[in-house]
Design a protein around this motif. Structure first.
Motif, PDB file in Angstrom:
ATOM      1  N   TRP A  93       0.854  -1.093   0.016  1.00  0.00           N
ATOM      2  CA  TRP A  93      -0.089  -0.067   0.127  1.00  0.00           C
ATOM      3  C   TRP A  93       0.723   1.298   0.128  1.00  0.00           C
ATOM      4  O   TRP A  93       1.667   1.414   0.658  1.00  0.00           O
ATOM      5  CB  TRP A  93      -0.849   0.159   1.281  1.00  0.00           C
ATOM      6  N   ARG A  94       0.722   2.122  -1.125  1.00  0.00           N
ATOM      7  CA  ARG A  94       1.546   3.372  -1.074  1.00  0.00           C
ATOM      8  C   ARG A  94       0.792   4.488  -0.105  1.00  0.00           C
ATOM      9  O   ARG A  94       1.685   5.118   0.415  1.00  0.00           O
ATOM     10  CB  ARG A  94       1.465   4.079  -2.378  1.00  0.00           C
ATOM     11  N   ARG A  95      -0.402   4.506   0.237  1.00  0.00           N
ATOM     12  CA  ARG A  95      -0.960   5.385   1.023  1.00  0.00           C
ATOM     13  C   ARG A  95      -2.261   4.911   1.791  1.00  0.00           C
ATOM     14  O   ARG A  95      -3.100   4.082   1.100  1.00  0.00           O
ATOM     15  CB  ARG A  95      -1.426   6.787   0.439  1.00  0.00           C
ATOM     16  N   ILE A  96      -2.213   4.953   2.968  1.00  0.00           N
ATOM     17  CA  ILE A  96      -3.473   4.637   3.989  1.00  0.00           C
ATOM     18  C   ILE A  96      -4.129   5.654   4.635  1.00  0.00           C
ATOM     19  O   ILE A  96      -3.371   6.200   5.575  1.00  0.00           O
ATOM     20  CB  ILE A  96      -3.016   3.432   4.899  1.00  0.00           C
ATOM     21  N   ALA A  97      -5.340   5.963   4.291  1.00  0.00           N
ATOM     22  CA  ALA A  97      -5.954   7.090   4.812  1.00  0.00           C
ATOM     23  C   ALA A  97      -7.038   6.418   5.595  1.00  0.00           C
ATOM     24  O   ALA A  97      -7.841   5.597   4.962  1.00  0.00           O
ATOM     25  CB  ALA A  97      -6.455   8.165   3.870  1.00  0.00           C
ATOM     26  N   VAL A  98      -7.467   6.852   6.634  1.00  0.00           N
ATOM     27  CA  VAL A  98      -8.673   6.456   7.642  1.00  0.00           C
ATOM     28  C   VAL A  98      -9.443   7.498   7.801  1.00  0.00           C
ATOM     29  O   VAL A  98      -8.941   8.545   8.414  1.00  0.00           O
ATOM     30  CB  VAL A  98      -8.131   5.787   8.837  1.00  0.00           C
ATOM     31  N   VAL A  99     -10.716   7.562   7.551  1.00  0.00           N
ATOM     32  CA  VAL A  99     -11.611   8.599   7.951  1.00  0.00           C
ATOM     33  C   VAL A  99     -12.293   7.959   9.111  1.00  0.00           C
ATOM     34  O   VAL A  99     -12.837   7.054   9.368  1.00  0.00           O
ATOM     35  CB  VAL A  99     -12.616   8.802   6.833  1.00  0.00           C
ATOM     36  N   GLU A 100     -12.494   9.050  10.183  1.00  0.00           N
ATOM     37  CA  GLU A 100     -13.140   9.001  11.571  1.00  0.00           C
ATOM     38  C   GLU A 100     -13.886  10.060  12.040  1.00  0.00           C
ATOM     39  O   GLU A 100     -13.050  11.084  12.283  1.00  0.00           O
ATOM     40  CB  GLU A 100     -12.294   8.226  12.616  1.00  0.00           C
ATOM     41  N   ARG A 101     -15.110  10.073  12.244  1.00  0.00           N
ATOM     42  CA  ARG A 101     -15.598  11.113  12.629  1.00  0.00           C
ATOM     43  C   ARG A 101     -15.706  11.427  14.103  1.00  0.00           C
ATOM     44  O   ARG A 101     -15.985  12.543  14.281  1.00  0.00           O
ATOM     45  CB  ARG A 101     -17.199  11.342  12.006  1.00  0.00           C
ATOM     46  N   GLU A 102     -15.516  10.541  14.985  1.00  0.00           N
ATOM     47  CA  GLU A 102     -15.555  10.720  16.328  1.00  0.00           C
ATOM     48  C   GLU A 102     -14.122  10.860  16.605  1.00  0.00           C
ATOM     49  O   GLU A 102     -13.486  10.113  16.895  1.00  0.00           O
ATOM     50  CB  GLU A 102     -16.277   9.298  16.973  1.00  0.00           C
ATOM     51  N   GLN A 103     -14.008  12.049  17.626  1.00  0.00           N
ATOM     52  CA  GLN A 103     -12.687  12.371  18.102  1.00  0.00           C
ATOM     53  C   GLN A 103     -12.485  11.423  19.157  1.00  0.00           C
ATOM     54  O   GLN A 103     -11.091  11.085  19.669  1.00  0.00           O
ATOM     55  CB  GLN A 103     -12.709  14.017  18.512  1.00  0.00           C
ATOM     56  N   ILE A 129      -4.853   9.853   9.635  1.00  0.00           N
ATOM     57  CA  ILE A 129      -6.263   9.872   9.951  1.00  0.00           C
ATOM     58  C   ILE A 129      -6.739  11.012   9.658  1.00  0.00           C
ATOM     59  O   ILE A 129      -6.404  12.272   9.971  1.00  0.00           O
ATOM     60  CB  ILE A 129      -6.156   9.757  11.911  1.00  0.00           C
ATOM     61  N   LEU A 130      -7.961  10.830   8.969  1.00  0.00           N
ATOM     62  CA  LEU A 130      -8.760  12.309   8.616  1.00  0.00           C
ATOM     63  C   LEU A 130     -10.089  12.308   9.621  1.00  0.00           C
ATOM     64  O   LEU A 130     -10.884  11.450   9.623  1.00  0.00           O
ATOM     65  CB  LEU A 130      -9.186  12.151   7.270  1.00  0.00           C
ATOM     66  N   HIS A 131     -10.094  13.385  10.561  1.00  0.00           N
ATOM     67  CA  HIS A 131     -11.235  13.544  11.431  1.00  0.00           C
ATOM     68  C   HIS A 131     -12.175  14.166  10.715  1.00  0.00           C
ATOM     69  O   HIS A 131     -12.393  15.550  10.685  1.00  0.00           O
ATOM     70  CB  HIS A 131     -10.921  14.284  12.452  1.00  0.00           C
ATOM     71  N   THR A 132     -13.165  13.482  10.099  1.00  0.00           N
ATOM     72  CA  THR A 132     -14.243  14.145   9.453  1.00  0.00           C
ATOM     73  C   THR A 132     -15.213  12.970   9.062  1.00  0.00           C
ATOM     74  O   THR A 132     -15.065  11.730   9.348  1.00  0.00           O
ATOM     75  CB  THR A 132     -13.815  14.789   7.783  1.00  0.00           C
ATOM     76  N   ASP A 133     -16.480  13.499   8.669  1.00  0.00           N
ATOM     77  CA  ASP A 133     -17.685  12.481   8.184  1.00  0.00           C
ATOM     78  C   ASP A 133     -17.190  11.900   6.801  1.00  0.00           C
ATOM     79  O   ASP A 133     -16.750  12.540   5.898  1.00  0.00           O
ATOM     80  CB  ASP A 133     -18.910  13.223   8.148  1.00  0.00           C
TER      81      ASP A 133
END
Length: 231
Positions: A93-103, A129-133
């Motif tokens: 995997w070249r890039r691994i982004a995770v979206v999570e809306r709950e801080q 880690i992307l803190h967003t919906d």
């Protein structure tokens, strides 16, 4: 003050999140302890196994094929961290982004009780880690991915919050498809198969729609719904 029963869950943190209450609980103690995430009174996942979360990532990687030697993956939902940790253990995997809306969930991983699972991955420069919906991110991002691995509900037919249903609607699936490069894979975890969701994927223009079972030690199998954005 009475002590809790040995097998009773212990609440470690309880917060009002973006879409209701989120709770981290622990069952047992020492190496036998299990952590659980509860959202709005609904059990989401725990640390007892992780097989489903790992196979979600594996199913997407297989569907991409070996021709893509440096794929990018977006994981929808940090959860207890098994999907993130498993993806980070794969050097392809070249890039691994995770979206999570709950801080709160992010905090439980960054120096909290769940850091034992995700700590190494969070230190990996490929991971963010992307803190967003999730749906807001899909509608607004200019980034493109080779795989979307979504595990934010108990399935398309069993959402944690009512507004999560928008993700599986025609507009939500269109946003998923637009965030994928041609040949990219959408993988959606579910506690049970959904023929109506398979139809929704086909109607949204995904090809190669299929459902893979994930055999568990006990109980009915979990599944991963898969669809490919045509080249």
């Amino acid at each position: 003050m009475p002590f809790p029963a040995a097998d009773a869950p212990v609440t470690l943190d309880r917060r009002e999140g973006s879409c209701g209450e989120v709770v981290l609980r622990r069952r047992g103690s020492g190496e036998e302890s299990v952590h659980e995430i509860i959202a709005n009174g609904c059990f989401l996942m725990d640390t007892s196994d992780g097989r489903s979360e790992r196979l979600l990532v594996d199913a997407a990687r297989r569907a991409i094929g070996t021709g893509n030697v440096a794929p990018r993956v977006l994981i929808g939902g940090l959860g207890v961290g098994f999907s993130l940790a498993h993806a980070a253990a794969d050097p392809s995997w070249r890039r691994i982004a995770v979206v999570e809306r709950e801080q709160a969930i992010i905090d439980w991983h960054r120096g909290g009780p769940l850091a034992a699972i995700s700590g190494d991955a969070l230190g990996d420069p490929r991971c963010v880690i992307l803190h967003t919906d999730l749906l807001e991110h899909l509608h607004s991002t200019t980034d493109r991915y080779d795989a979307l691995c979504l595990d934010i509900d108990n399935g398309p037919d069993w959402t944690v919050t009512e507004d999560n249903g928008d993700l599986y609607s025609p507009s939500g699936l269109a946003a998923c498809k637009s965030a994928l490069d041609p040949g990219g894979v959408l993988a959606v975890w579910s506690a049970k198969p959904s023929t109506s969701f398979e139809d929704a994927l086909r109607n949204a223009g995904f090809s190669g729609v299929r459902t893979e079972e994930i055999r568990l030690a006990r109980g009915v199998p979990d599944v991963v719904h898969l669809g490919v954005r045509p080249a």
